[in-house]
Design a protein around this motif. Structure first.
Motif, PDB file in Angstrom:
ATOM      1  N   MET A   1     -21.498  -5.258  14.952  1.00 28.57           N
ATOM      2  CA  MET A   1     -21.533  -4.401  16.109  1.00 28.57           C
ATOM      3  C   MET A   1     -22.061  -5.167  17.315  1.00 28.57           C
ATOM      4  O   MET A   1     -23.076  -4.814  17.893  1.00 28.57           O
ATOM      5  N   THR A   2     -21.385  -6.185  17.690  1.00 22.11           N
ATOM      6  CA  THR A   2     -21.861  -7.027  18.781  1.00 22.11           C
ATOM      7  C   THR A   2     -21.768  -6.349  20.145  1.00 22.11           C
ATOM      8  O   THR A   2     -22.420  -6.783  21.075  1.00 22.11           O
ATOM      9  N   TRP A   3     -20.980  -5.308  20.271  1.00 17.99           N
ATOM     10  CA  TRP A   3     -20.832  -4.650  21.561  1.00 17.99           C
ATOM     11  C   TRP A   3     -21.878  -3.573  21.792  1.00 17.99           C
ATOM     12  O   TRP A   3     -22.017  -3.070  22.888  1.00 17.99           O
ATOM     13  N   ALA A   4     -22.610  -3.158  20.777  1.00 17.60           N
ATOM     14  CA  ALA A   4     -23.619  -2.109  20.905  1.00 17.60           C
ATOM     15  C   ALA A   4     -24.900  -2.709  21.459  1.00 17.60           C
ATOM     16  O   ALA A   4     -25.382  -3.717  20.956  1.00 17.60           O
ATOM     17  N   GLY A   5     -25.420  -2.089  22.518  1.00 17.58           N
ATOM     18  CA  GLY A   5     -26.646  -2.652  23.057  1.00 17.58           C
ATOM     19  C   GLY A   5     -27.260  -1.840  24.171  1.00 17.58           C
ATOM     20  O   GLY A   5     -26.856  -0.705  24.438  1.00 17.58           O
ATOM     21  N   ALA A   6     -28.235  -2.435  24.816  1.00 15.54           N
ATOM     22  CA  ALA A   6     -28.983  -1.784  25.894  1.00 15.54           C
ATOM     23  C   ALA A   6     -28.023  -1.245  26.940  1.00 15.54           C
ATOM     24  O   ALA A   6     -27.015  -1.867  27.268  1.00 15.54           O
ATOM     25  N   GLY A   7     -28.338  -0.090  27.458  1.00 16.54           N
ATOM     26  CA  GLY A   7     -27.503   0.533  28.470  1.00 16.54           C
ATOM     27  C   GLY A   7     -26.455   1.464  27.905  1.00 16.54           C
ATOM     28  O   GLY A   7     -25.817   2.203  28.657  1.00 16.54           O
ATOM     29  N   ASP A   8     -26.261   1.435  26.600  1.00 16.48           N
ATOM     30  CA  ASP A   8     -25.314   2.369  25.997  1.00 16.48           C
ATOM     31  C   ASP A   8     -25.889   3.779  26.055  1.00 16.48           C
ATOM     32  O   ASP A   8     -27.101   3.979  26.112  1.00 16.48           O
ATOM     33  N   LEU A   9     -25.002   4.734  26.037  1.00 16.77           N
ATOM     34  CA  LEU A   9     -25.417   6.140  26.094  1.00 16.77           C
ATOM     35  C   LEU A   9     -26.085   6.570  24.795  1.00 16.77           C
ATOM     36  O   LEU A   9     -25.801   6.007  23.729  1.00 16.77           O
ATOM     37  N   PRO A  10     -26.945   7.591  24.860  1.00 17.34           N
ATOM     38  CA  PRO A  10     -27.479   8.161  23.626  1.00 17.34           C
ATOM     39  C   PRO A  10     -26.316   8.518  22.695  1.00 17.34           C
ATOM     40  O   PRO A  10     -25.234   8.905  23.152  1.00 17.34           O
ATOM     41  N   THR A  11     -26.551   8.364  21.421  1.00 16.20           N
ATOM     42  CA  THR A  11     -25.473   8.472  20.446  1.00 16.20           C
ATOM     43  C   THR A  11     -25.822   9.469  19.354  1.00 16.20           C
ATOM     44  O   THR A  11     -26.931   9.454  18.829  1.00 16.20           O
ATOM     45  N   LEU A  12     -24.856  10.313  19.017  1.00  9.98           N
ATOM     46  CA  LEU A  12     -24.967  11.227  17.883  1.00  9.98           C
ATOM     47  C   LEU A  12     -23.936  10.785  16.858  1.00  9.98           C
ATOM     48  O   LEU A  12     -22.737  10.747  17.149  1.00  9.98           O
ATOM     49  N   LEU A  13     -24.394  10.449  15.674  1.00  7.14           N
ATOM     50  CA  LEU A  13     -23.500  10.032  14.593  1.00  7.14           C
ATOM     51  C   LEU A  13     -23.511  11.109  13.519  1.00  7.14           C
ATOM     52  O   LEU A  13     -24.578  11.484  13.027  1.00  7.14           O
ATOM     53  N   LEU A  14     -22.340  11.603  13.173  1.00  6.49           N
ATOM     54  CA  LEU A  14     -22.191  12.640  12.162  1.00  6.49           C
ATOM     55  C   LEU A  14     -21.620  12.003  10.907  1.00  6.49           C
ATOM     56  O   LEU A  14     -20.588  11.329  10.964  1.00  6.49           O
ATOM     57  N   ILE A  15     -22.289  12.224   9.790  1.00 11.54           N
ATOM     58  CA  ILE A  15     -21.887  11.592   8.534  1.00 11.54           C
ATOM     59  C   ILE A  15     -21.626  12.667   7.493  1.00 11.54           C
ATOM     60  O   ILE A  15     -22.513  13.464   7.177  1.00 11.54           O
ATOM     61  N   GLY A  16     -20.412  12.682   6.963  1.00 13.45           N
ATOM     62  CA  GLY A  16     -20.078  13.559   5.851  1.00 13.45           C
ATOM     63  C   GLY A  16     -20.210  12.778   4.554  1.00 13.45           C
ATOM     64  O   GLY A  16     -19.673  11.683   4.437  1.00 13.45           O
ATOM     65  N   ASP A  17     -20.913  13.347   3.601  1.00 13.81           N
ATOM     66  CA  ASP A  17     -21.113  12.650   2.324  1.00 13.81           C
ATOM     67  C   ASP A  17     -19.798  12.334   1.606  1.00 13.81           C
ATOM     68  O   ASP A  17     -19.727  11.391   0.828  1.00 13.81           O
ATOM     69  N   ASP A  18     -18.769  13.140   1.864  1.00 13.26           N
ATOM     70  CA  ASP A  18     -17.478  12.920   1.206  1.00 13.26           C
ATOM     71  C   ASP A  18     -16.457  12.259   2.130  1.00 13.26           C
ATOM     72  O   ASP A  18     -15.259  12.331   1.885  1.00 13.26           O
ATOM     73  N   ASP A  19     -16.920  11.612   3.182  1.00 15.09           N
ATOM     74  CA  ASP A  19     -16.030  10.978   4.157  1.00 15.09           C
ATOM     75  C   ASP A  19     -15.504   9.661   3.609  1.00 15.09           C
ATOM     76  O   ASP A  19     -16.271   8.730   3.355  1.00 15.09           O
ATOM     77  N   ASP A  20     -14.186   9.596   3.439  1.00 17.51           N
ATOM     78  CA  ASP A  20     -13.543   8.357   2.989  1.00 17.51           C
ATOM     79  C   ASP A  20     -12.899   7.604   4.152  1.00 17.51           C
ATOM     80  O   ASP A  20     -12.359   6.520   3.967  1.00 17.51           O
ATOM     81  N   THR A  21     -12.933   8.183   5.354  1.00 23.49           N
ATOM     82  CA  THR A  21     -12.346   7.549   6.528  1.00 23.49           C
ATOM     83  C   THR A  21     -13.350   6.622   7.196  1.00 23.49           C
ATOM     84  O   THR A  21     -13.043   5.475   7.505  1.00 23.49           O
ATOM     85  N   VAL A  22     -14.549   7.123   7.434  1.00 22.72           N
ATOM     86  CA  VAL A  22     -15.635   6.322   8.002  1.00 22.72           C
ATOM     87  C   VAL A  22     -16.806   6.414   7.029  1.00 22.72           C
ATOM     88  O   VAL A  22     -17.401   7.478   6.862  1.00 22.72           O
ATOM     89  N   ARG A  23     -17.101   5.357   6.382  1.00 22.45           N
ATOM     90  CA  ARG A  23     -18.180   5.330   5.397  1.00 22.45           C
ATOM     91  C   ARG A  23     -19.543   5.464   6.078  1.00 22.45           C
ATOM     92  O   ARG A  23     -19.741   4.998   7.204  1.00 22.45           O
ATOM     93  N   ALA A  24     -20.481   6.080   5.384  1.00 22.14           N
ATOM     94  CA  ALA A  24     -21.836   6.271   5.909  1.00 22.14           C
ATOM     95  C   ALA A  24     -22.448   4.945   6.328  1.00 22.14           C
ATOM     96  O   ALA A  24     -23.109   4.855   7.362  1.00 22.14           O
TER      97      ALA A  24
END
Length: 81
Positions: A1-24
């Motif tokens: 995640m080299t692009w994530a850094g200072a100045g980025d907006l506050p972030t909400l990450l939603l994780i579904g335990d059964d998510d096969d598209t985006v892993r936790a």
């Protein structure tokens, strides 16, 4: 995640335990550099729900499946000022 850094907006990450598209682990890997850069990060986890299920849980007839809308609304109101 080299692009994530200072100045980025506050972030909400939603994780579904059964998510096969985006892993936790991918969401957690994104949260780490953001937090290290001082970006506020919130993570919400949902048991027994997958990627599409989190999106459809926003719809009125399916809100019983997960509190996605209830959890997202305060966050959105905070950052959308």
């Amino acid at each position: 995640m080299t692009w994530a850094g200072a100045g980025d907006l506050p972030t909400l990450l939603l994780i579904g335990d059964d998510d096969d598209t985006v892993r936790a682990r991918n969401s957690e890997a994104l949260a780490d550099p953001l937090r290290s850069a001082g970006v506020p990060v919130e993570i919400r986890r949902y048991a027994g729900i997958g990627h599409v299920g989190m999106v459809t849980a926003i719809a009125r007839p399916l809100r019983f499946r997960a509190s996605v809308l209830e959890d997202s609304t305060p966050f959105i109101r905070t950052v959308a000022r």
